[in-house]
Design a protein around this motif. Structure first.
Motif, PDB file in Angstrom:
ATOM      1  N   LYS A  20       0.836  -1.207   0.000  1.00  0.00           N
ATOM      2  CA  LYS A  20       0.000   0.000   0.000  1.00  0.00           C
ATOM      3  C   LYS A  20       0.872   1.259   0.000  1.00  0.00           C
ATOM      4  CE  LYS A  20      -4.060  -1.939   2.356  1.00  0.00           C
ATOM      5  NZ  LYS A  20      -4.880  -1.871   3.589  1.00  0.00           N
ATOM      6  N   GLN A  21       1.991   1.182   0.704  1.00  0.00           N
ATOM      7  CA  GLN A  21       2.894   2.327   0.794  1.00  0.00           C
ATOM      8  C   GLN A  21       3.766   2.472  -0.454  1.00  0.00           C
ATOM      9  OE1 GLN A  21       5.092   1.402   4.342  1.00  0.00           O
ATOM     10  NE2 GLN A  21       3.358   1.778   5.707  1.00  0.00           N
ATOM     11  N   GLU A  22       3.998   1.359  -1.148  1.00  0.00           N
ATOM     12  CA  GLU A  22       4.882   1.360  -2.317  1.00  0.00           C
ATOM     13  C   GLU A  22       4.092   0.950  -3.563  1.00  0.00           C
ATOM     14  OE1 GLU A  22       8.638  -0.648  -1.828  1.00  0.00           O
ATOM     15  OE2 GLU A  22       8.636  -0.278   0.328  1.00  0.00           O
ATOM     16  N   ALA A  23       3.246   1.840  -4.007  1.00  0.00           N
ATOM     17  CA  ALA A  23       2.388   1.537  -5.152  1.00  0.00           C
ATOM     18  C   ALA A  23       3.177   1.303  -6.435  1.00  0.00           C
ATOM     19  CB  ALA A  23       1.399   2.685  -5.361  1.00  0.00           C
ATOM     20  N   LEU A  24       4.426   1.792  -6.489  1.00  0.00           N
ATOM     21  CA  LEU A  24       5.232   1.653  -7.704  1.00  0.00           C
ATOM     22  C   LEU A  24       6.190   0.468  -7.661  1.00  0.00           C
ATOM     23  CD1 LEU A  24       6.018   5.392  -8.532  1.00  0.00           C
ATOM     24  CD2 LEU A  24       4.188   3.928  -9.394  1.00  0.00           C
ATOM     25  N   ALA A  25       6.115  -0.330  -6.599  1.00  0.00           N
ATOM     26  CA  ALA A  25       6.948  -1.528  -6.534  1.00  0.00           C
ATOM     27  C   ALA A  25       6.561  -2.488  -7.653  1.00  0.00           C
ATOM     28  CB  ALA A  25       6.779  -2.218  -5.180  1.00  0.00           C
ATOM     29  N   GLY A  26       7.548  -2.999  -8.364  1.00  0.00           N
ATOM     30  CA  GLY A  26       7.294  -3.920  -9.467  1.00  0.00           C
ATOM     31  C   GLY A  26       7.052  -3.252 -10.801  1.00  0.00           C
ATOM     32  N   GLN A  27       7.153  -1.915 -10.851  1.00  0.00           N
ATOM     33  CA  GLN A  27       6.975  -1.189 -12.109  1.00  0.00           C
ATOM     34  C   GLN A  27       8.349  -0.750 -12.634  1.00  0.00           C
ATOM     35  OE1 GLN A  27       3.983  -1.823 -12.364  1.00  0.00           O
ATOM     36  NE2 GLN A  27       3.190  -1.715 -10.282  1.00  0.00           N
ATOM     37  N   LEU A  28       8.395  -0.391 -13.902  1.00  0.00           N
ATOM     38  CA  LEU A  28       9.620   0.161 -14.485  1.00  0.00           C
ATOM     39  C   LEU A  28       9.637   1.661 -14.234  1.00  0.00           C
ATOM     40  CD1 LEU A  28      12.182  -0.269 -16.235  1.00  0.00           C
ATOM     41  CD2 LEU A  28      10.741   0.231 -18.232  1.00  0.00           C
ATOM     42  N   LEU A  29      10.689   2.141 -13.595  1.00  0.00           N
ATOM     43  CA  LEU A  29      10.845   3.545 -13.260  1.00  0.00           C
ATOM     44  C   LEU A  29      11.919   4.181 -14.134  1.00  0.00           C
ATOM     45  CD1 LEU A  29      10.897   3.129  -9.363  1.00  0.00           C
ATOM     46  CD2 LEU A  29       8.901   3.456 -10.852  1.00  0.00           C
ATOM     47  N   ALA A  30      11.862   5.503 -14.278  1.00  0.00           N
ATOM     48  CA  ALA A  30      12.863   6.204 -15.077  1.00  0.00           C
ATOM     49  C   ALA A  30      13.086   7.603 -14.536  1.00  0.00           C
ATOM     50  CB  ALA A  30      12.434   6.273 -16.541  1.00  0.00           C
ATOM     51  N   VAL A  31      14.319   8.094 -14.709  1.00  0.00           N
ATOM     52  CA  VAL A  31      14.674   9.443 -14.280  1.00  0.00           C
ATOM     53  C   VAL A  31      15.845   9.919 -15.139  1.00  0.00           C
ATOM     54  CG1 VAL A  31      16.268   8.605 -12.485  1.00  0.00           C
ATOM     55  CG2 VAL A  31      15.264  10.891 -12.283  1.00  0.00           C
ATOM     56  N   ARG A  32      15.879  11.206 -15.435  1.00  0.00           N
ATOM     57  CA  ARG A  32      16.996  11.783 -16.176  1.00  0.00           C
ATOM     58  C   ARG A  32      18.167  12.032 -15.226  1.00  0.00           C
ATOM     59  NH1 ARG A  32      17.588  11.522 -21.304  1.00  0.00           N
ATOM     60  NH2 ARG A  32      18.312  13.657 -21.577  1.00  0.00           N
ATOM     61  N   VAL A  33      19.380  11.721 -15.682  1.00  0.00           N
ATOM     62  CA  VAL A  33      20.561  11.862 -14.851  1.00  0.00           C
ATOM     63  C   VAL A  33      21.665  12.601 -15.625  1.00  0.00           C
ATOM     64  CG1 VAL A  33      20.073   9.811 -13.462  1.00  0.00           C
ATOM     65  CG2 VAL A  33      21.433   9.582 -15.554  1.00  0.00           C
ATOM     66  N   PRO A  34      22.634  13.184 -14.930  1.00  0.00           N
ATOM     67  CA  PRO A  34      23.675  13.983 -15.595  1.00  0.00           C
ATOM     68  C   PRO A  34      24.866  13.171 -16.074  1.00  0.00           C
ATOM     69  CG  PRO A  34      23.893  14.232 -13.227  1.00  0.00           C
ATOM     70  CD  PRO A  34      22.665  13.381 -13.456  1.00  0.00           C
ATOM     71  N   PHE A  35      24.697  11.890 -16.290  1.00  0.00           N
ATOM     72  CA  PHE A  35      25.747  11.027 -16.828  1.00  0.00           C
ATOM     73  C   PHE A  35      25.129  10.196 -17.948  1.00  0.00           C
ATOM     74  CE2 PHE A  35      27.041  11.884 -12.486  1.00  0.00           C
ATOM     75  CZ  PHE A  35      28.388  12.186 -12.625  1.00  0.00           C
ATOM     76  N   SER A  36      25.974   9.734 -18.856  1.00  0.00           N
ATOM     77  CA  SER A  36      25.482   8.995 -20.017  1.00  0.00           C
ATOM     78  C   SER A  36      26.199   7.668 -20.185  1.00  0.00           C
ATOM     79  CB  SER A  36      25.678   9.844 -21.295  1.00  0.00           C
ATOM     80  OG  SER A  36      25.280   9.119 -22.443  1.00  0.00           O
ATOM     81  N   SER A  37      25.538   6.736 -20.828  1.00  0.00           N
ATOM     82  CA  SER A  37      26.159   5.470 -21.183  1.00  0.00           C
ATOM     83  C   SER A  37      27.010   5.612 -22.440  1.00  0.00           C
ATOM     84  CB  SER A  37      25.087   4.396 -21.426  1.00  0.00           C
ATOM     85  OG  SER A  37      24.214   4.811 -22.466  1.00  0.00           O
ATOM     86  N   ARG A  38      26.889   6.754 -23.122  1.00  0.00           N
ATOM     87  CA  ARG A  38      27.593   6.973 -24.391  1.00  0.00           C
ATOM     88  C   ARG A  38      28.789   7.881 -24.202  1.00  0.00           C
ATOM     89  NH1 ARG A  38      22.465   8.072 -28.464  1.00  0.00           N
ATOM     90  NH2 ARG A  38      21.349   6.134 -28.011  1.00  0.00           N
ATOM     91  N   ARG A  39      29.845   7.572 -24.907  1.00  0.00           N
ATOM     92  CA  ARG A  39      31.054   8.406 -24.855  1.00  0.00           C
ATOM     93  C   ARG A  39      30.843   9.668 -25.688  1.00  0.00           C
ATOM     94  NH1 ARG A  39      32.877   3.168 -24.746  1.00  0.00           N
ATOM     95  NH2 ARG A  39      34.374   2.686 -23.105  1.00  0.00           N
TER      96      ARG A  39
END
Length: 289
Positions: free
Chosen positions: A270-289
């Protein structure tokens, strides 16, 4: 140290996975693939269109990844299988631990030479140290590098290919090793990250600057650690059991995070309604060179 708060983290694929795991950014298709282990599903999300997909699997999956000329493959309970969105799961390519039906595969990544590294573990819930760490060449040479593993996780490689990361999660330690890409061997193991109390490291990925992103189970966060092990960024999450991060998206700066509903009681769910879902957030680092 930079902190990204849970308010900035958004759900992008609502799938109610029992154990969401192994996010993999498929550059060719512009898709994020991930799995639901106990639900026996391969899940797909296309950020550009918002399209979502779900594919039933015949066995519990442990990872999804692109493997040399084999294309997209799944690590299922007894081996490596090809997968195509149009036709589904194909015939098994390589058998693994056929003689250990109580085991399943878990966590898989490829190195700079195209080898597939993955672990195995008990699937019955006994917690017995019956798993192993393997590498597999594209032509099918399987090699066992470590045995007596409980939960293999945090398999990742530095962008230069010279450092290999691994954790047996129950140890609460992520190890770093010197890695020889030519021979596919590792040495000089040392503690890279330690966790205390009820916290455990789960999956990991690396970025183009050599940072290591680690999911902290029971810690409600992703930690980014520099190559020296120091934490320089924390992503706070609205779920207590994140399982693996993966950088992807059009510029490699979207951090996707899978998580687990399994083991959460009614009140926690009940407290973690997003448990088991795919989450996303923008970050200041990249997987690309």
């Amino acid at each position: 140290m930079l902190t990204i708060t849970a308010d900035d983290v958004l759900p992008v694929h609502m799938a109610d996975a029992l154990t969401g795991e192994a996010p993999f950014w498929d550059e060719a298709r512009g898709s994020l693939w991930w799995i639901d282990i106990q639900g026996q599903r391969l899940l797909g999300f296309e950020p550009a269109s918002g399209r979502m997909s779900s594919h039933r699997l015949p066995l519990m999956p442990g990872f999804v990844v692109s493997f040399a000329h084999h294309g997209l493959v799944l690590g299922l309970e007894d081996g490596i299988y090809p997968f195509a969105p149009e036709t589904g799961v194909g015939e098994r390519l390589f058998a693994v631990e056929e003689d250990l039906p109580a085991n399943r595969l878990n966590d898989g990544k490829t190195d700079a030479a195209g080898r597939l590294w993955f672990g195995s573990m008990d699937k019955t819930g006994s917690g017995a140290p019956v798993g192993a760490l393997y590498s597999l060449t594209p032509d099918g040479v399987l090699r066992c590098h470590r045995s007596e593993i409980r939960i293999p996780n945090a398999i990742a490689f530095s962008p230069c290919g010279k450092t290999f990361y691994f954790s047996d999660s129950r140890s609460q330690v992520v190890e770093a090793f010197d890695y020889d890409v030519a021979s596919g061997t590792f040495s000089n193991g040392r503690a890279f990250a330690r966790f205390m109390g009820g916290e455990h490291p789960d999956g990991a990925c690396t970025d183009a600057d050599g940072g290591v992103w680690i999911a902290v189970v029971n810690g409600s966060r992703i930690e980014r650690r520099r190559a020296d092990g120091a934490v320089d960024l924390v992503v706070e999450l609205p779920v207590s059991r994140p399982t693996m991060p993966m950088l992807g998206g059009r510029d490699g700066r979207t951090l996707f995070v899978t998580s687990q509903r399994r083991f959460l009681g009614t009140q926690k769910l009940k407290q973690e309604a997003l448990a088991g879902q795919l989450l996303a957030v923008r970050v200041p680092f990249s997987s690309r060179r």
